[in-house]
Write a protein that holds these residues in place. Structure first.
Motif, PDB file in Angstrom:
ATOM      1  N   TYR E  86      -7.944 -25.791 -71.629  1.00  0.00           N
ATOM      2  CA  TYR E  86      -6.919 -24.783 -71.353  1.00  0.00           C
ATOM      3  C   TYR E  86      -6.446 -25.062 -69.935  1.00  0.00           C
ATOM      4  O   TYR E  86      -7.220 -24.936 -68.984  1.00  0.00           O
ATOM      5  CB  TYR E  86      -7.519 -23.397 -71.490  1.00  0.00           C
ATOM      6  N   HIS E  87      -5.181 -25.466 -69.807  1.00  0.00           N
ATOM      7  CA  HIS E  87      -4.726 -26.002 -68.524  1.00  0.00           C
ATOM      8  C   HIS E  87      -5.714 -27.076 -68.071  1.00  0.00           C
ATOM      9  O   HIS E  87      -6.069 -27.943 -68.847  1.00  0.00           O
ATOM     10  CB  HIS E  87      -4.539 -24.880 -67.491  1.00  0.00           C
ATOM     11  N   ASP E  88      -6.212 -26.980 -66.881  1.00  0.00           N
ATOM     12  CA  ASP E  88      -7.028 -28.086 -66.387  1.00  0.00           C
ATOM     13  C   ASP E  88      -8.488 -27.982 -66.770  1.00  0.00           C
ATOM     14  O   ASP E  88      -9.293 -28.839 -66.429  1.00  0.00           O
ATOM     15  CB  ASP E  88      -6.954 -28.109 -64.857  1.00  0.00           C
ATOM     16  N   HIS E  89      -8.826 -26.877 -67.456  1.00  0.00           N
ATOM     17  CA  HIS E  89     -10.253 -26.624 -67.584  1.00  0.00           C
ATOM     18  C   HIS E  89     -10.727 -26.620 -69.025  1.00  0.00           C
ATOM     19  O   HIS E  89     -10.027 -26.150 -69.899  1.00  0.00           O
ATOM     20  CB  HIS E  89     -10.595 -25.274 -66.963  1.00  0.00           C
ATOM     21  N   ILE E  91     -12.665 -24.723 -71.439  1.00  0.00           N
ATOM     22  CA  ILE E  91     -13.163 -23.343 -71.417  1.00  0.00           C
ATOM     23  C   ILE E  91     -14.640 -23.260 -71.773  1.00  0.00           C
ATOM     24  O   ILE E  91     -15.281 -22.248 -71.548  1.00  0.00           O
ATOM     25  CB  ILE E  91     -12.367 -22.405 -72.360  1.00  0.00           C
ATOM     26  N   VAL E 101     -11.837 -16.070 -69.816  1.00  0.00           N
ATOM     27  CA  VAL E 101     -11.084 -16.795 -70.838  1.00  0.00           C
ATOM     28  C   VAL E 101     -10.357 -15.813 -71.745  1.00  0.00           C
ATOM     29  O   VAL E 101      -9.166 -15.953 -72.027  1.00  0.00           O
ATOM     30  CB  VAL E 101     -12.028 -17.679 -71.687  1.00  0.00           C
TER      31      VAL E 101
END
Ligand SMILES: Nc1ncnc2c1ncn2[C@@H]1O[C@H](COP(=O)(O)OP(=O)(O)OP(=O)(O)O)[C@@H](O)[C@H]1O
Ligand SMILES: Nc1ncnc2c1ncn2[C@@H]1O[C@H](COP(=O)(O)OP(=O)(O)OP(=O)(O)O)[C@@H](O)[C@H]1O
Ligand SMILES: [Mg+2]
Ligand SMILES: [Mg+2]
Ligand SMILES: O=P([O-])([O-])[O-]
Lengths: 324, 275, 299, 325, 275
Positions: E86-89, E91, E101
């Motif tokens: 999720y985006h850069d990460h 989760i 989250v």
């Protein structure tokens, strides 16, 4: 506010409750309360130090005294008779000879129209009815005095039961147990054909009939102030002190008094107090005891108890002065 | 083509059964309290056929079906006008005991509802109820086999009926219903709680069963009706006069109903134009 | 017409005959059994009605201001009441509630929401169930040994703690049950919004389960108010109004026990009156529980 | 500050934010407190068992199993046995279960199976549930002043007529097993009835419907379907009632006669473990206290066994009837 | 066309997203205890699109969806292998708190589940949770309007959320979920409990919503997928080796999946040949 809480014998409980109530009312800042539980429970509370004083009509055994760390003083503060009360329709006077009533409590005489009872009461029409014996379920001074008396007059009883606060009654389907003098009285009252032993005051206050008992001299005696006093007249207190203590021993019994008109079962009942406690409580206790042995004695007789003889009052006052 | 009662309400043309009729059902009115739920519905259930009931929700399919073995007697407010002829008897006549009716006319419900007892006991339940004296075990096995569930349960007849999956439970309920060989089997959306595979199995079973029994089947699934029913009754809802009363719009051979319905309503319904 | 399916069916023993038959065994059995439950229900009602009748007839006459304020009479006195016993009962039930309700509710939260399947939860739940069958007299025995002996006096504290021991499992299990009734999907919704567990509890579970928890709690309180055995050797009794928590304390149930065994008319009358008062007290708690319970949220 | 990896990259207009540090702190404090509370129940039980056990230890050493088979309780000889009390406890509770349990289940059926109008049903049910809350001393009082005088003539007649039959071999003088068991039965009746009625009410309507659909009569439905289906709930009620009977103290202390005899006669006085404790504990000396603690353990063990067995049987019936694991 | 893992299990050809991806989901395995529920499933959820999940019951649609915001963490036996970017990460990385989250990735459930509080409070719930400091009322109204329920409730914002009808409740839940403007909205069969009219309304709403949000939608209704989803993932069940493991069979633009599927299984499924 100073509170003195006590517990124990049910035998003197009606009298104690009156005394303590009156005393608390007239004394500012002191409140005395007493829970009637039976002598055994009182002694136990006294040993466990969960009360400030206790009541017992079996006094205390040496072994019990030894367990009390704060020191023990035993003070006879009043006396009374143990009567045999019964519930029989239409029978208002009943004579019980010395060879009969131990047998009833042994479960050997089981019917009211037993020839032995009938023989002693020729004028009374005794019914064909089972006898229900009511005894104490708790550990009791009343039981102690009563069974010691029965053991003294009946070898049979001495062998089979003996004298004790919680005697080992024979197991017969006709014996029921109830707690405290109150419980025994109530059970007799509610059970047709019942017989049991209680302090005289209980029978008197509830208007239950009591049996005339045959004394050592062969006379049938009715319970009452004079006959009780004459039973206690002959008792003498021991000379010495309580074990390992400088407190005089005020324990004395009349298991089978010999007087002509002496009622056969009578006893002192004792107040159990600690020798050592806080100054404040000690002072209050001394004051309370002084009240009990002076003003208090005036109301004893009316409630079915026996006033202390003058010499005993003096002894008690002496012993009470050792409270610290 | 349109037919009307004296009061001007539509009534369907009578379907002429082609074979012997087991349950001849004529509903004049069914009320729940003051609410008229169904009117003017004549449905003959034919022997050894599956008679399907379709129609929008609330049109009274269940109500009519449950009247057929007096299940609705359990509802206090229920009131039936009309007659349902079973053999020589009107089952709604006063002399008839509903309990006995239900022994001849069995029922399978929407949600599988096995009893909380062993699989075997579930099936033997009806036999014991009817005081069957013969070989109980034989009958139980026969019913389980007929309901096409024997292979699933033969090793665990002692297990609880509730331990089975939904489809198995439904087949168990069918086995339970047919163990006593009832004449007629009423089924009220028996597959609605089941997954597609189980549904297919039950459908096959229904086709099997009609050889032995006469079946009345309520379904909200038109494909199911097409696949299973020989004859189909389409019930509609009459919302004139502020009511919501179900009534028979058309009844005919299934093929006819789906391919060449005589009523406009039926046509719209089977084409999925309303639901 | 009766030879339906003759080719497949074994011959039917009885042909369809749908008529009712009153003399049939089945109908007779039904009739008999219906009569039987009616009979049993009436039979069971008799003692219950009799208890209530006696309470009202024997206890009602004396239930006046004096009875609920005066002190208990000594054996031979007339009049009197049980004001101190009412105060004592309320105080000890109060102590028990103050101890058991927070602990029980929190424990229930742990059992129902925070970690329902953990070992601690499983053991705790099991022991709570066992504790509900814990003989109440043993609570008294236990507290006597732990508190009365060590503090050197019978006290309202000890009585309260003994009652708390009895209330704790009841409160815990009832609260857990109430919290479990909160639909999982409501909890899911809260978790799905990004609530921490504590937030789920405070924002969703507790508000929703509160009526249920209250019902359980009040029933436990009512039960405790009527207990006598655990007070026998913890609070003992007192003939005076209580002035502190560390002294022997009166309670209605012990008063009833004591007075009912006495041979004096006055005390027996008061025992009945106190019983009526106690039942009314318990009844009051019960009715509160019911009213609270009725507001239970509906879907 | 709370670490939030998404804040910067999430679409600009989002209002999503991580929980605040206080939220996290509250969460962890609250959770450990709740954990401690759940643990406290375990600790409490452990402490109770330890306390009773350690006090009973000398008596257990002295008397061993002889305590359980012994029949005398004699403080003077320091001879302690609780067989009569165990007998009285079980006998009175079983009788109560038999009477109160049976009646309770009957009432539950009566309450739930449409024998009365719904409104009357609610009223009846409320009364039954309220009766479950009447304190036991009140039942004791009622037993003394109503029940005993009431059954005395009947007991007398039974004894006179059927005295040869062991159950009636003695006369009822007043307190005794029969009044005690009857009062116990009345006390557990509402509990059993309320819980069983709940069990009946929980049965889904579709089950009843299935049974009627099979052509069962009302009573066939009740006896053959509803009763087995409700059995695990009914069992729970019976176990709870039995447990209550086993541990009941005051009503019994008031009614049973407190006599340490073993007799099958219904009219003989008897004793139970709980009322032995109630009447003896306050006056017991050191040695007797140890024996009483031993008796407490015996009583605890009996209730424990009954409860665990109850749970086990319940689970068994659930598995058997409901297919639950 | 067939692709296989080393162990010989089928894996789907990777779907190449055409736009930016919000949630890049790669499931290697998902276990419930010892039971492998899902394997080898790669699903990129694209921004401002509706990504549909279809497949037979038990294939793991819900499981995958609920993994996407770590809802399944609440199930003790749940175990996830793979990663969800999720985006850069990821989760599922240890450093990430599931609670956070879920604040960014919202969820709408199968059964409408409003809280037992007022309608207004239901919607304001998330705002308060996230410590929103601005004009709460404005945001609530905005969310209710967007969820197309404003007109139904504007006069009774103080009433309980539970007093609404099923379809209204579901829209309320959607309003609640979008009040905090989450990035992604996960919807698990949001219409399965609703009647056809309510269903149609929610479907229209979903099409609206995708302008603001990225939506992942599980549905068992293929018509719904066709009407609503831009991209559709079809999950199947692998019953080889005695297991029952869901896996991605095919993922593509919805039109492609329904009109020209590349896999035989998909074809059979969308034609209704098995279900
Ligand atoms: N027990 C009842 N009491 C009152 N009204 C009822 C009852 N059962 C059904 N109804 C009403 O009768 C009408 C017909 O109901 P019924 O259940 O027979 O419809 P249906 O065709 O089976 O519908 P569905 O497809 O939803 O099952 C409906 O309007 C319903 O609300
Ligand atoms: N909490 C759980 N514990 C154990 N197994 C589970 C759990 N939840 C789901 N499963 C199993 O995982 C598999 C996938 O379930 P899932 O609910 O994801 O399927 P689905 O595709 O959503 O099915 P449906 O269309 O019926 O909702 C199923 O075999 C199911 O039995
Ligand atoms: Mg229907
Ligand atoms: Mg799903
Ligand atoms: O006076 P007692 O209660 O011990 O008999």
């Amino acid at each position: 506010d100073l509170k003195l809480n006590g517990s124990g014998a049910s035998f003197p409980a009606p009298l104690y409750n009156k005394w303590f109530k009156d005393y608390s009312k007239q004394t500012d800042g002191v409140r005395v309360d007493y829970q009637s539980k039976g002598s055994g429970a009182g002694i136990q509370d006294f040993i466990n130090e969960t009360v400030d004083f206790a009541g017992s009509d079996a006094a205390m055994k040496d072994s019990e005294i030894a367990q009390v760390k704060k020191g023990t003083i035993l003070l006879p503060v009043t006396a009374g008779e143990v009567v045999i009360s019964y519930n029989l329709d239409g029978v208002t006077e009943l004579k019980l000879p010395r060879d009969v009533y131990p047998e009833i409590f042994l479960g050997n005489i089981t019917n009211w129209n037993d020839p032995k009872i009938q023989a002693a009461n020729p004028d009374v029409k005794l019914p064909d009815q089972n006898i229900t014996v009511v005894v104490r379920s708790d550990s009791s001074g009343t039981s102690y005095v009563f069974t010691n008396h029965l053991a003294a007059i009946s070898d049979n009883f001495k062998e089979q039961v003996g004298g004790a606060k919680a005697p080992n009654w024979p197991s017969a389907g006709t014996i029921v147990k109830a707690p405290k003098n109150d419980g025994v009285t109530a059970t007799i009252k509610q059970t047709p054909g019942a017989i049991g032993y209680v302090e005289y005051g209980f029978a008197k206050l509830t208007k239950m009939p009591t049996a005339l008992l045959e004394n050592q001299k062969g006379n049938f005696i009715e319970a009452g102030g004079e006959t009780g006093a004459s039973a206690l007249a002959t008792t003498t207190f021991p000379e010495g002190n309580l074990p390992n203590s400088d407190v005089p021993d005020l324990r004395a019994w009349a298991t089978d008094p010999s007087g002509d008109d002496a009622y056969p079962i009578a006893t002192f009942t004792w107040l159990l107090v600690y020798k050592n406690q806080g100054e404040e409580k000690a002072k209050a206790l001394k004051d309370l005891i002084e009240y009990m042995i002076t003003t208090g004695q005036e109301s004893s007789e009316a409630m079915g108890y026996i006033p202390l003889p003058e010499n005993v009052v003096e002894k008690v006052r002496n012993a009470a002065s050792m409270i610290q | 083509m349109n037919m009307q009662t004296e009061t001007g309400e539509f009534i369907a043309k009578k379907y002429e059964p082609k074979g012997p009729v087991v349950l001849d059902c004529y509903v004049k009115n069914i009320y729940y309290g003051d609410f008229r739920a169904v009117r003017d519905t004549t449905i003959p259930v034919e022997k050894n056929k599956v008679t399907g009931f379709i129609g929008p929700s609330g049109c009274g399919k269940s109500t009519v079906l449950r009247s057929m073995n007096r299940m609705n007697d359990l509802i206090d407010s229920f009131r039936f006008e009309g007659h349902i002829q079973y053999h020589d008897h009107d089952i709604y006549s006063k002399k008839v005991d509903a309990v006995i009716v239900r022994r001849y006319i069995g029922m399978v419900f929407q949600l599988p509802n096995p009893f909380s007892m062993s699989i075997y006991d579930n099936v033997a339940f009806g036999l014991r109820l009817n005081g069957y004296k013969g070989d109980e075990e034989e009958m139980v096995v026969k019913a389980l086999k007929r309901a096409a569930i024997w292979n699933d349960v033969k090793d665990k007849l002692k297990n609880s009926g509730l331990s089975l999956s939904g489809g198995q439970q439904q087949r168990l309920c069918i086995a339970r219903a047919i163990a006593t060989e009832p004449d007629v089997l009423l089924m009220d959306e028996p597959c609605s709680a089941l997954d597609p595979i189980a549904t297919r199995q039950i459908e096959e079973l229904m086709v099997e069963l009609k050889q032995h029994y006469s079946v009345a089947l309520v379904t909200h699934n038109m494909q199911q009706a097409m696949r299973v029913a020989d004859v189909t009754a389409f019930l509609g809802v009459d919302i004139s006069n502020g009511g919501r009363t179900g009534y028979l719009v058309e009844m005919d051979d299934t093929k006819k109903i789906f391919e060449d319905p005589q009523q406009l309503l039926t046509k719209q319904y089977v084409r999925g134009e309303f639901s | 017409m009766s030879q339906i399916n003759e080719q497949i069916l074994p011959p039917r023993i009885n042909l369809p005959s749908l008529e009712k038959n009153v003399l049939e065994l089945r109908a007779l059995k039904d009739f008999f059994l219906t009569g039987l439950v009616w009979g049993l229900a009436i039979l069971a009602s008799i003692p219950l009605i009799s208890v209530i009748y006696m309470l009202i007839m024997e206890g009602g006459a004396r239930l006046d201001f004096e009875a609920i304020t005066a002190l208990p009479p000594a054996g031979f006195e007339t009049g009197g009441g049980f004001g101190n016993a009412i105060v004592g009962t309320l105080t000890m039930v109060g102590i028990a509630s103050a101890l058991s309700i927070p602990i029980g509710t929190m424990a229930a939260l742990y059992l129902a929401i925070l970690n329902p399947n953990s070992k601690t939860a499983t053991v705790s739940r099991f022991l709570s169930k066992v504790l509900t069958g814990f003989p109440s007299i043993l609570a008294g025995v236990f507290v006597y040994a732990v508190i009365v002996i060590t503090t050197g006096t019978y006290s309202a504290w000890a009585g309260g703690v003994a009652l708390a021991v009895l209330m704790l499992p009841t409160v815990t299990l009832a609260a857990e049950e109430a919290m479990k009734q909160v639909p999982q999907r409501m909890k899911d919704a809260a978790f799905g919004m990004g609530c921490t567990r504590t937030q789920v509890i405070f924002k969703v579970v507790l508000p929703t389960a509160l009526p249920g928890i209250m019902t359980g709690v009040i029933l436990a309180v009512a039960g405790a108010a009527g207990e006598s055995a655990p007070l026998l050797f913890t609070a003992l009794f007192s003939n005076y109004y209580m002035s502190e928590l560390a002294e022997p304390t009166a309670s209605l149930s012990i008063l009833i026990y004591n007075f009912s065994g006495m041979p004096f008319e006055n005390q027996i009358e008061l025992a009945w009156t106190a019983s009526l008062a106690l039942v009314l007290l318990v009844l009051f708690f019960n009715i509160v529980a019911r009213v609270v319970g009725r507001t239970k949220f509906r879907e | 500050m709370v670490h939030d990896p998404f804040k910067d990259s999430a679409s600009g207009n989002t209002l999503s934010a991580p929980p605040s540090p206080t939220d996290y702190m509250k969460d962890s404090i609250f959770r450990s407190f709740a954990y401690f509370c759940a643990l406290s129940i375990i600790l409490l039980v452990a402490y109770i068992v330890f306390e009773l056990g350690s006090q009973a230890l000398p008596a257990i050493k002295d008397h061993g199993l002889g305590f359980i088979t012994g029949t005398t309780w004699d403080t003077n000889q320091n001879e302690f046995g609780v067989l009569p009390e165990i007998w009285g406890t079980l006998y009175s509770s079983l009788l109560a279960l038999l009477i109160g349990g049976g009646l309770g289940v009957a009432i539950a059926i009566f309450l739930t199976q449409g024998f009365m109008h719904a409104k009357v049903e609610v009223m009846f049910r409320t009364i039954i549930e309220l009766l479950a809350a009447i304190p036991s001393v009140v039942y004791g009082l009622w037993g003394i002043y109503v029940l005993i005088p009431l059954i005395r003539p009947a007991a007398h007649w039974l004894h006179e007529t059927f005295g040869w039959f062991p159950l009636f071999s003695t006369d009822l003088s007043g307190p005794g097993l029969a009044p005690a068991a009857l009062v116990l039965a009345i006390m557990i009746l509402p509990t059993v009835a309320a819980i069983s009625a709940d069990a009946f009410r929980r049965i889904p309507y579709k089950v009843k419907e299935a049974a009627y659909g099979m052509g069962a009569t009302k009573w066939e439905v009740i006896l053959k379907v509803m009763l087995p289906t409700a059995s695990s709930g009914i069992l729970a009620g019976l176990v709870l009632g039995f447990g209550r009977a086993l541990g009941e103290t005051m009503a019994l202390a008031m009614l049973i006669g407190n006599v340490n005899d073993i007799s099958v006669s219904l009219f003989a006085p008897a004793n139970t473990l709980a009322s032995l404790l109630a009447s003896t504990f306050p006056e017991a000396g050191q040695i007797e206290i140890q024996a009483l603690m031993y008796a407490s353990l015996v009583l605890l063990l009996i209730t424990f066994v009954v409860n665990v067995a109850g749970l086990a049987v319940q689970q068994y019936t659930m598995r058997k009837f409901e297919g639950k694991k």
